[in-house]
Motif scaffolding. Structure first.
Motif, PDB file in Angstrom:
ATOM      1  N   MET A  13       0.844  -1.201   0.000  1.00  0.00           N
ATOM      2  CA  MET A  13       0.000   0.000   0.000  1.00  0.00           C
ATOM      3  C   MET A  13       0.876   1.246   0.000  1.00  0.00           C
ATOM      4  O   MET A  13       1.912   1.298   0.657  1.00  0.00           O
ATOM      5  CB  MET A  13      -0.907   0.019   1.231  1.00  0.00           C
ATOM      6  N   GLU A  14       0.455   2.236  -0.765  1.00  0.00           N
ATOM      7  CA  GLU A  14       1.124   3.525  -0.789  1.00  0.00           C
ATOM      8  C   GLU A  14       0.207   4.546  -0.117  1.00  0.00           C
ATOM      9  O   GLU A  14      -0.941   4.243   0.206  1.00  0.00           O
ATOM     10  CB  GLU A  14       1.423   3.925  -2.236  1.00  0.00           C
ATOM     11  N   ASN A  15       0.715   5.760   0.096  1.00  0.00           N
ATOM     12  CA  ASN A  15      -0.159   6.771   0.683  1.00  0.00           C
ATOM     13  C   ASN A  15       0.117   8.138   0.093  1.00  0.00           C
ATOM     14  O   ASN A  15       1.209   8.417  -0.403  1.00  0.00           O
ATOM     15  CB  ASN A  15      -0.054   6.791   2.211  1.00  0.00           C
ATOM     16  N   GLY A  64      -5.778  17.172   3.724  1.00  0.00           N
ATOM     17  CA  GLY A  64      -5.231  17.237   5.070  1.00  0.00           C
ATOM     18  C   GLY A  64      -5.097  15.904   5.770  1.00  0.00           C
ATOM     19  O   GLY A  64      -4.660  15.858   6.916  1.00  0.00           O
ATOM     20  N   SER A  65      -5.465  14.816   5.117  1.00  0.00           N
ATOM     21  CA  SER A  65      -5.359  13.486   5.711  1.00  0.00           C
ATOM     22  C   SER A  65      -4.571  12.560   4.788  1.00  0.00           C
ATOM     23  O   SER A  65      -4.559  12.748   3.567  1.00  0.00           O
ATOM     24  CB  SER A  65      -6.747  12.883   5.947  1.00  0.00           C
ATOM     25  N   ASN A  66      -3.933  11.576   5.379  1.00  0.00           N
ATOM     26  CA  ASN A  66      -3.237  10.564   4.594  1.00  0.00           C
ATOM     27  C   ASN A  66      -4.224   9.503   4.136  1.00  0.00           C
ATOM     28  O   ASN A  66      -4.954   8.932   4.953  1.00  0.00           O
ATOM     29  CB  ASN A  66      -2.125   9.913   5.417  1.00  0.00           C
ATOM     30  N   ILE A  67      -4.240   9.257   2.846  1.00  0.00           N
ATOM     31  CA  ILE A  67      -5.075   8.211   2.270  1.00  0.00           C
ATOM     32  C   ILE A  67      -4.151   7.132   1.714  1.00  0.00           C
ATOM     33  O   ILE A  67      -3.290   7.411   0.873  1.00  0.00           O
ATOM     34  CB  ILE A  67      -5.976   8.760   1.150  1.00  0.00           C
ATOM     35  N   CYS A  68      -4.332   5.889   2.190  1.00  0.00           N
ATOM     36  CA  CYS A  68      -3.550   4.764   1.692  1.00  0.00           C
ATOM     37  C   CYS A  68      -4.295   4.108   0.535  1.00  0.00           C
ATOM     38  O   CYS A  68      -5.529   4.105   0.495  1.00  0.00           O
ATOM     39  CB  CYS A  68      -3.312   3.756   2.805  1.00  0.00           C
ATOM     40  N   TYR A  69      -3.539   3.546  -0.394  1.00  0.00           N
ATOM     41  CA  TYR A  69      -4.173   2.954  -1.571  1.00  0.00           C
ATOM     42  C   TYR A  69      -3.269   1.906  -2.187  1.00  0.00           C
ATOM     43  O   TYR A  69      -2.045   1.925  -2.006  1.00  0.00           O
ATOM     44  CB  TYR A  69      -4.489   4.039  -2.616  1.00  0.00           C
TER      45      TYR A  69
END
Length: 261
Positions: free
Chosen positions: A1-3, A8-13
């Motif tokens: 997973m990357e982010n 304003g928030s970290n989203i992992c994907y």
């Protein structure tokens, strides 16, 4: 997973494969892992991106109520960060509500969109009350107890127990404040059936014949020519586990020839 930093928030994907871009949005108390049986069937032909939504999985879970529009803007920020001008956006349940918000506000970024066990209807008054009961349960009894009572109702009665166990395992990872924030977002979402009926984009609507959470009638709210419908027999609310190969083929057919019947 990357982010990536979104709103304003970290989203992992996860980001796998090459070609036409398909973005998959998971449902409530899920994560990108919900698509683990679907993604391998698509990556030979497509680039598949599956984020952990705000408040879910490994993504940040800010305190307070979220909005569906805010969660859709997270998706937009992700596409911008990855320099993806257009994609096919498909959402399961909560992910479908986010997909409709995205289609309403950012249609120019879509080649098509779809709802998988989701609906354009808003919450009924009873459902709104149940969202508040969910919030109370999460806050008083914890996420494990909440997920344990949530998951069985997502599957058809004859579903294999191991599938329920896997969905619970993923659900347990949901930060409690994320589940609360997303519950409140779903409670306040507007009626977006008009987004489905008014769009000129190709639309995919997928329902489970045994889905008691979002019945086929609540999914199939338009008969326009640009809409492709599919009903999966013997399937509840979780076709990505109950019938992953069928769902993969439905998605492939839609992306390959989205306006053909």
């Amino acid at each position: 997973m990357e982010n990536v930093r979104c709103e304003g928030s970290n989203i992992c994907y996860s980001d796998q494969g090459k070609g036409e871009v398909i973005v998959l949005l998971h449902g409530f108390c899920g994560s990108a892992e919900y698509w683990e049986k679907v993604i391998p069937g698509l990556t030979a032909n497509y680039r598949v991106i599956a984020p952990d939504l705000r408040g879910h999985g490994a993504s940040d879970a800010p305190l307070g109520a979220y909005t569906i529009e805010q969660m859709a803007d997270d998706v937009l920020s992700l596409l911008d960060a990855l320099e993806i001008p257009e994609c096919y956006l498909l959402g399961h349940s909560l992910g479908g509500y986010i997909t409709l918000s995205f289609a309403q506000h950012h249609a120019s970024r879509l080649k098509g969109f779809g709802l998988i066990h989701s609906s354009g209807y808003p919450d009924s008054e009873e459902a709104k009350e149940n969202r508040l009961k969910s919030v109370t349960m999460i806050q008083s009894e914890g996420i494990f107890a909440f997920v344990d009572q949530l998951v069985p109702g997502l599957f058809a009665p004859e579903a294999e127990p191991r599938l329920l166990d896997r969905a619970k395992e993923i659900g347990y990872k949901t930060p409690p404040q994320g589940a609360v924030g997303a519950s409140l977002a779903m409670r306040e979402r507007p009626d977006r059936r008009d987004v489905i009926s008014a769009t000129a984009l190709p639309v995919l609507l997928v329902a489970g014949a045994e889905d008691t959470k979002v019945t086929p009638e609540r999914t199939f709210t338009s008969d326009n020519q640009n809409i492709t419908k599919a009903t999966l027999p013997g399937v509840g609310h979780m076709s990505m586990y109950e019938a992953p190969e069928q769902l993969v083929q439905i998605i492939k057919d839609f992306v390959h020839a989205p306006v053909q019947k």
